[in-house]
Design a protein around this motif. Structure first.
Motif, PDB file in Angstrom:
ATOM      1  N   HIS A   1       5.191  69.572  84.145  1.00 56.86           N
ATOM      2  CA  HIS A   1       6.251  69.746  83.145  1.00 56.86           C
ATOM      3  C   HIS A   1       6.578  71.229  82.991  1.00 56.86           C
ATOM      4  O   HIS A   1       6.205  71.849  81.995  1.00 56.86           O
ATOM      5  CB  HIS A   1       5.812  69.158  81.800  1.00 56.86           C
ATOM      6  N   PRO A   2       7.284  71.813  83.972  1.00 54.11           N
ATOM      7  CA  PRO A   2       7.603  73.248  83.911  1.00 54.11           C
ATOM      8  C   PRO A   2       8.321  73.601  82.609  1.00 54.11           C
ATOM      9  O   PRO A   2       9.211  72.884  82.157  1.00 54.11           O
ATOM     10  CB  PRO A   2       8.518  73.472  85.112  1.00 54.11           C
TER      11      PRO A   2
ATOM     12  N   LEU B   1      -7.668  73.268  81.892  1.00 56.42           N
ATOM     13  CA  LEU B   1      -7.278  71.849  81.881  1.00 56.42           C
ATOM     14  C   LEU B   1      -5.870  71.680  81.315  1.00 56.42           C
ATOM     15  O   LEU B   1      -5.065  70.905  81.847  1.00 56.42           O
ATOM     16  CB  LEU B   1      -8.263  71.025  81.045  1.00 56.42           C
ATOM     17  N   VAL B   2      -5.588  72.389  80.241  1.00 56.68           N
ATOM     18  CA  VAL B   2      -4.262  72.328  79.629  1.00 56.68           C
ATOM     19  C   VAL B   2      -3.211  72.783  80.631  1.00 56.68           C
ATOM     20  O   VAL B   2      -2.187  72.117  80.837  1.00 56.68           O
ATOM     21  CB  VAL B   2      -4.215  73.189  78.344  1.00 56.68           C
ATOM     22  N   GLU B   3      -3.459  73.897  81.306  1.00 47.42           N
ATOM     23  CA  GLU B   3      -2.507  74.401  82.293  1.00 47.42           C
ATOM     24  C   GLU B   3      -2.312  73.393  83.421  1.00 47.42           C
ATOM     25  O   GLU B   3      -1.183  73.185  83.886  1.00 47.42           O
ATOM     26  CB  GLU B   3      -2.987  75.735  82.859  1.00 47.42           C
TER      27      GLU B   3
ATOM     28  N   GLU C   1       5.894  70.905  73.382  1.00 51.73           N
ATOM     29  CA  GLU C   1       7.319  71.169  73.221  1.00 51.73           C
ATOM     30  C   GLU C   1       7.912  71.392  74.594  1.00 51.73           C
ATOM     31  O   GLU C   1       7.335  72.107  75.414  1.00 51.73           O
ATOM     32  CB  GLU C   1       7.538  72.476  72.442  1.00 51.73           C
ATOM     33  N   GLU C   2       9.042  70.788  74.857  1.00 50.32           N
ATOM     34  CA  GLU C   2       9.696  71.010  76.166  1.00 50.32           C
ATOM     35  C   GLU C   2      10.967  71.778  75.974  1.00 50.32           C
ATOM     36  O   GLU C   2      11.543  71.838  74.977  1.00 50.32           O
ATOM     37  CB  GLU C   2       9.956  69.682  76.847  1.00 50.32           C
TER      38      GLU C   2
ATOM     39  N   THR D   1      -1.257  82.740  78.368  1.00 44.84           N
ATOM     40  CA  THR D   1      -1.117  81.459  79.080  1.00 44.84           C
ATOM     41  C   THR D   1      -0.093  80.625  78.316  1.00 44.84           C
ATOM     42  O   THR D   1       0.272  80.964  77.181  1.00 44.84           O
ATOM     43  CB  THR D   1      -2.447  80.675  79.144  1.00 44.84           C
ATOM     44  N   PRO D   2       0.353  79.509  78.897  1.00 48.17           N
ATOM     45  CA  PRO D   2       1.277  78.634  78.163  1.00 48.17           C
ATOM     46  C   PRO D   2       0.693  78.095  76.855  1.00 48.17           C
ATOM     47  O   PRO D   2       1.426  77.694  75.958  1.00 48.17           O
ATOM     48  CB  PRO D   2       1.537  77.495  79.149  1.00 48.17           C
ATOM     49  N   ALA D   3      -0.635  78.108  76.717  1.00 45.61           N
ATOM     50  CA  ALA D   3      -1.282  77.584  75.508  1.00 45.61           C
ATOM     51  C   ALA D   3      -1.465  78.642  74.428  1.00 45.61           C
ATOM     52  O   ALA D   3      -2.086  78.376  73.391  1.00 45.61           O
ATOM     53  CB  ALA D   3      -2.636  76.987  75.878  1.00 45.61           C
TER      54      ALA D   3
END
Length: 117
Positions: free
Chosen positions: A21-22, A13-15, A116-117, A58-60
């Motif tokens: 938002h790359p 879900l987070v992904e 964070e972006e 993963t991004p998380a």
């Protein structure tokens, strides 16, 4: 290990939320968990470990997990009083009856992410 499977689903879900938002990476993932969920039988460090394992690569991956316990709405069938149950008290606070109509609510909800972006 149901908790690991659940945390895998949370990471997915987070992904999905991050697709728009790359490059964004979550620093905090907050879940709302029903007070009647079986997850309340587990210690928070155990859930955080399961999340960290599911989030690996993963991004998380570096995000921390926070859990917000949410009481469940209920109505007493004996006296009609409206209230909430929290998993510990399962009787009407007005008349003491145990005959409660407990509202069906999701067990776990992805409440929010700090990104964070």
């Amino acid at each position: 290990m149901h908790e690991l499977h659940l945390m895998d689903q949370i990471v997915k879900l987070v992904e999905g939320q991050l697709e728009a938002h790359p490059g964004a990476r979550p620093t905090v993932v907050r879940l709302k968990v029903s007070a009647l969920s079986h997850l309340h039988g587990h210690e928070l460090p155990f859930l955080r470990s399961a999340f960290a394992l599911a989030a690996r690569d993963t991004p998380a991956e570096d995000a921390s997990l926070e859990v917000i316990s949410v009481p469940v709405p209920a109505a007493c069938r004996s006296c009609g009083a409206q209230g909430e149950v929290n998993g510990e008290v399962m009787t009407c606070r007005t008349c003491g009856s145990g005959d409660l109509a407990i509202e069906a609510v999701p067990e776990v909800v992805l409440h929010e992410m700090v990104v964070e972006e």
